[in-house]
Scaffold this active site. Structure first.
Site, PDB file in Angstrom:
ATOM      1  N   ASN A   1      -6.235  -2.519   1.879  1.00  0.00           N
ATOM      2  CA  ASN A   1      -5.945  -3.840   2.042  1.00  0.00           C
ATOM      3  C   ASN A   1      -7.581  -4.420   2.091  1.00  0.00           C
ATOM      4  O   ASN A   1      -8.535  -3.643   2.669  1.00  0.00           O
ATOM      5  CB  ASN A   1      -5.516  -4.611   3.287  1.00  0.00           C
ATOM      6  CG  ASN A   1      -4.091  -4.335   3.418  1.00  0.00           C
ATOM      7  OD1 ASN A   1      -3.329  -4.294   2.132  1.00  0.00           O
ATOM      8  ND2 ASN A   1      -3.350  -4.480   4.643  1.00  0.00           N
TER       9      ASN A   1
ATOM     10  N   ARG B   1       0.946  -1.322  -0.067  1.00  0.00           N
ATOM     11  CA  ARG B   1       0.110  -0.046  -0.053  1.00  0.00           C
ATOM     12  C   ARG B   1       0.816   1.347  -0.033  1.00  0.00           C
ATOM     13  O   ARG B   1       0.440   2.130  -0.526  1.00  0.00           O
ATOM     14  CB  ARG B   1      -0.904   0.076   1.198  1.00  0.00           C
ATOM     15  CG  ARG B   1      -2.264  -0.983   1.060  1.00  0.00           C
ATOM     16  CD  ARG B   1      -2.776  -1.075   2.335  1.00  0.00           C
ATOM     17  NE  ARG B   1      -1.925  -1.246   3.495  1.00  0.00           N
ATOM     18  CZ  ARG B   1      -2.314  -1.154   4.517  1.00  0.00           C
ATOM     19  NH1 ARG B   1      -3.466  -0.286   5.110  1.00  0.00           N
ATOM     20  NH2 ARG B   1      -1.347  -1.338   5.779  1.00  0.00           N
TER      21      ARG B   1
END
Length: 91
Positions: A36, A18
């Site tokens: 996520n 990320r």
């Protein structure tokens, strides 16, 4: 302005994926978000110039060190905008 939705599968959680996407998008003036998913995938939306988005997608196919990308599902979505690029909570 182009917009895409992306779902990345493989070993992409717990490896800095990320932050990798966040840093790429922020450095290229692409807005959107990344998070996520509970199924182990990473989901993102990218909004910006087509060439910039394509460059980010190429990098996302490899990811950061220790990531292993099995698949990248990309689909065009209606043009949208957000301010900046953010990491969102898991969904």
């Amino acid at each position: 302005m182009e917009s895409v939705s992306v779902i990345v599968t493989g070993r992409v959680q717990g490896v800095g994926y990320r932050w990798f996407v966040h840093d790429l998008a922020s450095s290229r003036d692409v807005s959107g978000w990344v998070r996520n998913r509970r199924d182990g995938a990473v989901e993102a939306e990218l909004h910006g110039d087509r060439a910039q988005i394509d460059g980010i997608l190429r990098a996302m196919r490899t990811g950061p060190p220790h990531a292993h990308v099995d698949g990248l599902e990309v689909r065009e979505i209606p043009a949208g905008t957000t301010d900046g690029f953010e990491i969102r909570p898991a969904r």
